[in-house]
Write a protein that holds these residues in place. Structure first.
Motif, PDB file in Angstrom:
ATOM      1  N   ILE A  95      29.940  21.657  26.272  1.00  0.00           N
ATOM      2  CA  ILE A  95      30.075  21.945  24.845  1.00  0.00           C
ATOM      3  C   ILE A  95      31.563  21.950  24.518  1.00  0.00           C
ATOM      4  O   ILE A  95      32.335  22.743  25.086  1.00  0.00           O
ATOM      5  CB  ILE A  95      29.444  23.294  24.469  1.00  0.00           C
ATOM      6  CG1 ILE A  95      27.950  23.291  24.807  1.00  0.00           C
ATOM      7  CG2 ILE A  95      29.663  23.609  22.988  1.00  0.00           C
ATOM      8  CD1 ILE A  95      27.272  24.633  24.620  1.00  0.00           C
ATOM      9  N   ILE A  97      34.717  22.278  21.853  1.00  0.00           N
ATOM     10  CA  ILE A  97      35.087  22.906  20.585  1.00  0.00           C
ATOM     11  C   ILE A  97      36.535  22.556  20.260  1.00  0.00           C
ATOM     12  O   ILE A  97      37.437  22.765  21.072  1.00  0.00           O
ATOM     13  CB  ILE A  97      34.933  24.438  20.636  1.00  0.00           C
ATOM     14  CG1 ILE A  97      33.540  24.842  21.122  1.00  0.00           C
ATOM     15  CG2 ILE A  97      35.215  25.043  19.269  1.00  0.00           C
ATOM     16  CD1 ILE A  97      33.344  26.338  21.225  1.00  0.00           C
ATOM     17  N   LEU A 120      27.713  18.469  23.608  1.00  0.00           N
ATOM     18  CA  LEU A 120      27.538  18.992  22.254  1.00  0.00           C
ATOM     19  C   LEU A 120      28.922  19.269  21.691  1.00  0.00           C
ATOM     20  O   LEU A 120      29.796  19.778  22.401  1.00  0.00           O
ATOM     21  CB  LEU A 120      26.719  20.286  22.290  1.00  0.00           C
ATOM     22  CG  LEU A 120      26.547  21.034  20.963  1.00  0.00           C
ATOM     23  CD1 LEU A 120      25.675  20.240  19.993  1.00  0.00           C
ATOM     24  CD2 LEU A 120      25.935  22.416  21.208  1.00  0.00           C
ATOM     25  N   LEU A 122      31.300  21.072  18.655  1.00  0.00           N
ATOM     26  CA  LEU A 122      31.390  22.080  17.593  1.00  0.00           C
ATOM     27  C   LEU A 122      32.774  21.958  16.960  1.00  0.00           C
ATOM     28  O   LEU A 122      33.788  22.114  17.657  1.00  0.00           O
ATOM     29  CB  LEU A 122      31.184  23.487  18.155  1.00  0.00           C
ATOM     30  CG  LEU A 122      29.844  23.778  18.833  1.00  0.00           C
ATOM     31  CD1 LEU A 122      29.833  25.194  19.399  1.00  0.00           C
ATOM     32  CD2 LEU A 122      28.694  23.611  17.833  1.00  0.00           C
ATOM     33  N   PRO A 135      29.120  30.453  12.998  1.00  0.00           N
ATOM     34  CA  PRO A 135      28.464  29.199  13.385  1.00  0.00           C
ATOM     35  C   PRO A 135      28.527  28.931  14.893  1.00  0.00           C
ATOM     36  O   PRO A 135      27.573  28.391  15.471  1.00  0.00           O
ATOM     37  CB  PRO A 135      29.238  28.128  12.609  1.00  0.00           C
ATOM     38  CG  PRO A 135      29.891  28.857  11.481  1.00  0.00           C
ATOM     39  CD  PRO A 135      30.179  30.227  11.991  1.00  0.00           C
ATOM     40  N   ILE A 136      29.634  29.304  15.534  1.00  0.00           N
ATOM     41  CA  ILE A 136      29.741  29.117  16.984  1.00  0.00           C
ATOM     42  C   ILE A 136      28.729  29.988  17.711  1.00  0.00           C
ATOM     43  O   ILE A 136      28.026  29.539  18.634  1.00  0.00           O
ATOM     44  CB  ILE A 136      31.176  29.436  17.471  1.00  0.00           C
ATOM     45  CG1 ILE A 136      32.174  28.445  16.897  1.00  0.00           C
ATOM     46  CG2 ILE A 136      31.245  29.429  18.996  1.00  0.00           C
ATOM     47  CD1 ILE A 136      33.627  28.752  17.232  1.00  0.00           C
ATOM     48  N   ARG A 137      28.624  31.243  17.277  1.00  0.00           N
ATOM     49  CA  ARG A 137      27.666  32.164  17.904  1.00  0.00           C
ATOM     50  C   ARG A 137      26.243  31.630  17.776  1.00  0.00           C
ATOM     51  O   ARG A 137      25.459  31.682  18.729  1.00  0.00           O
ATOM     52  CB  ARG A 137      27.792  33.546  17.240  1.00  0.00           C
ATOM     53  CG  ARG A 137      26.989  34.651  17.946  1.00  0.00           C
ATOM     54  CD  ARG A 137      27.085  35.949  17.150  1.00  0.00           C
ATOM     55  NE  ARG A 137      28.459  36.403  17.022  1.00  0.00           N
ATOM     56  CZ  ARG A 137      29.074  37.165  17.905  1.00  0.00           C
ATOM     57  NH1 ARG A 137      28.442  37.552  18.998  1.00  0.00           N
ATOM     58  NH2 ARG A 137      30.322  37.551  17.702  1.00  0.00           N
ATOM     59  N   GLU A 138      25.923  31.091  16.616  1.00  0.00           N
ATOM     60  CA  GLU A 138      24.569  30.571  16.383  1.00  0.00           C
ATOM     61  C   GLU A 138      24.315  29.332  17.257  1.00  0.00           C
ATOM     62  O   GLU A 138      23.227  29.173  17.815  1.00  0.00           O
ATOM     63  CB  GLU A 138      24.405  30.219  14.907  1.00  0.00           C
ATOM     64  CG  GLU A 138      22.985  29.836  14.501  1.00  0.00           C
ATOM     65  CD  GLU A 138      21.976  30.951  14.751  1.00  0.00           C
ATOM     66  OE1 GLU A 138      20.808  30.624  15.098  1.00  0.00           O
ATOM     67  OE2 GLU A 138      22.342  32.142  14.624  1.00  0.00           O
ATOM     68  N   ALA A 139      25.308  28.462  17.380  1.00  0.00           N
ATOM     69  CA  ALA A 139      25.135  27.235  18.163  1.00  0.00           C
ATOM     70  C   ALA A 139      24.968  27.525  19.656  1.00  0.00           C
ATOM     71  O   ALA A 139      24.294  26.767  20.367  1.00  0.00           O
ATOM     72  CB  ALA A 139      26.334  26.315  17.942  1.00  0.00           C
ATOM     73  N   LEU A 140      25.567  28.612  20.124  1.00  0.00           N
ATOM     74  CA  LEU A 140      25.500  28.937  21.556  1.00  0.00           C
ATOM     75  C   LEU A 140      24.326  29.846  21.906  1.00  0.00           C
ATOM     76  O   LEU A 140      24.067  30.092  23.092  1.00  0.00           O
ATOM     77  CB  LEU A 140      26.812  29.611  22.004  1.00  0.00           C
ATOM     78  CG  LEU A 140      28.098  28.800  21.823  1.00  0.00           C
ATOM     79  CD1 LEU A 140      29.285  29.546  22.399  1.00  0.00           C
ATOM     80  CD2 LEU A 140      27.980  27.419  22.460  1.00  0.00           C
ATOM     81  N   ARG A 141      23.626  30.317  20.891  1.00  0.00           N
ATOM     82  CA  ARG A 141      22.510  31.235  21.130  1.00  0.00           C
ATOM     83  C   ARG A 141      21.441  30.562  21.999  1.00  0.00           C
ATOM     84  O   ARG A 141      21.098  29.399  21.821  1.00  0.00           O
ATOM     85  CB  ARG A 141      21.898  31.673  19.792  1.00  0.00           C
ATOM     86  CG  ARG A 141      20.918  32.833  19.920  1.00  0.00           C
ATOM     87  CD  ARG A 141      20.245  33.110  18.570  1.00  0.00           C
ATOM     88  NE  ARG A 141      21.231  33.369  17.519  1.00  0.00           N
ATOM     89  CZ  ARG A 141      21.783  34.552  17.304  1.00  0.00           C
ATOM     90  NH1 ARG A 141      21.462  35.578  18.075  1.00  0.00           N
ATOM     91  NH2 ARG A 141      22.646  34.700  16.314  1.00  0.00           N
ATOM     92  N   ARG A 143      21.455  29.469  24.942  1.00  0.00           N
ATOM     93  CA  ARG A 143      21.855  28.458  25.923  1.00  0.00           C
ATOM     94  C   ARG A 143      22.342  29.148  27.202  1.00  0.00           C
ATOM     95  O   ARG A 143      22.918  30.234  27.153  1.00  0.00           O
ATOM     96  CB  ARG A 143      22.963  27.564  25.366  1.00  0.00           C
ATOM     97  CG  ARG A 143      22.501  26.621  24.269  1.00  0.00           C
ATOM     98  CD  ARG A 143      23.596  25.647  23.871  1.00  0.00           C
ATOM     99  NE  ARG A 143      23.188  24.823  22.742  1.00  0.00           N
ATOM    100  CZ  ARG A 143      22.527  23.675  22.841  1.00  0.00           C
ATOM    101  NH1 ARG A 143      22.201  23.206  24.045  1.00  0.00           N
ATOM    102  NH2 ARG A 143      22.198  22.992  21.760  1.00  0.00           N
TER     103      ARG A 143
END
Length: 330
Positions: A95, A97, A120, A122, A135-141, A143
């Motif tokens: 991932i 970023i 992925l 971000l 948004p980062i927290r949500e994308a990594l949830r 995983r």
């Protein structure tokens, strides 16, 4: 002759009476030599054990050891990009970023095509502060985040005195160098604790060793990252989490001038790819390392030299780098 004999007798008498003092001084000298030599020998052994012996064996299974996904901030250039590629070569999904979407997509495609792993991207501008982290927290949830590499950083355009540093750069150093690493750890750490495994690598800088003039705010922010990582290691080692403070010295980059002495000394300032290969091999072995053998030698010199000598050398080097940067802009 009588005078000579008298002098000789006097000398023998003095030597006999002082022999105990000579022996005592010899013991003190031996103790001092041992006290200084043993740490140097131990440091040399640690250098060999950390940077050379692991590379002789088989590559560790990082997926089994930590988890399937790795998150790398600041992943489009330099150490971050090279570290992402090295982890991908171990089979981890990546991932990435960063704030530049086009470069992120290009790096992600290169990694996916070269190493046959999932990627992925971000897009996040860490200089914008608190708003970007939801948004980062949500994308990594949900995983399986096994490794977090905090490499995103803000730097001076070139070494300069603090009063000459733009205010925006100072805020970037605070928001990017300090806040980003802290909050990224805060996002991924609960999942690692729940799974009882994971690794956090925070990229500091050799400038954190001692106060570094002409890089005052930058070196101070990197000192924070070093202390932050070491404290986390003490907090979470018992929970199966490995936290590493990575302290590189100079590494060449795309903006390093072709004629720079850094380009002429690859053993002193390796390429990001070479550096990352060595740094990843220290993962799980050393909680505080420079990541590269010649950087470890530089770090040892920095530890043992007096602060005034470090400051003198830093001023000399940074003046040279500033002169190079200004001449290339002219």
């Amino acid at each position: 002759m009588a005078a000579v004999d008298s002098f000789y007798l006097l000398y023998r008498e003095i030597a006999r009476s002082c022999s105990c003092y000579v022996e005592a001084l010899a013991l003190v000298g031996a103790w001092y030599t041992a006290r200084k030599s043993i740490p140097v020998i131990c440091d040399f052994y640690s250098l060999v054990r950390l940077h050379f012996i692991p590379r002789l064996g088989s590559r560790p299974d990082l997926i089994k050891q930590y988890g399937r996904w790795a998150v790398i901030s600041g992943a489009t250039d330099g150490i971050g990009k090279a570290y992402a590629e090295e982890l991908a070569s171990h089979g981890l999904n990546i991932i990435l970023i960063s704030q530049e979407e086009e470069k992120l997509q290009a790096v992600a495609k290169h990694i996916a095509d070269t190493y046959r792993v999932e990627t992925l991207v971000l897009v996040a501008d860490f200089s914008r502060g608190r708003e970007i982290y939801a948004p980062i927290r949500e994308a990594l949830r949900d995983r399986d985040i096994g490794i977090l590499v905090n490499d995103v950083g803000a730097f001076y355009p070139y070494p300069q005195y603090f009063s000459q540093v733009p205010e925006d750069t100072i805020w970037d150093i605070v928001n990017v160098n300090i806040a980003a690493a802290s909050l990224m750890v805060h996002i991924v750490l609960p999942g690692m604790v729940e799974r009882k495994k994971g690794a956090i690598v925070t990229v500091s800088s050799g400038s954190c060793c001692k106060p570094t003039p002409q890089l005052a705010a930058f070196s101070a922010s990197k000192a924070y990252l070093d202390h932050f990582s070491r404290a986390l290691q003490y907090e979470y080692a018992s929970k199966g989490i490995f936290v590493q403070s990575l302290i590189p010295f100079y590494v060449t980059s795309s903006v390093t001038a072709p004629g720079s002495f850094l380009r002429r000394c690859p053993w002193l300032a390796p390429s990001p790819r070479v550096y990352a290969q060595h740094a990843v091999s220290t993962l799980g072995i050393s909680k505080r390392t420079t990541g590269y053998w010649s950087h470890s030698i530089q770090f040892l010199f920095a530890q043992y030299m007096p602060e005034w000598l470090w400051v003198w050398g830093a001023n000399l080097l940074n003046r040279s780098l500033r002169k190079e940067a200004l001449s290339s802009q002219a």
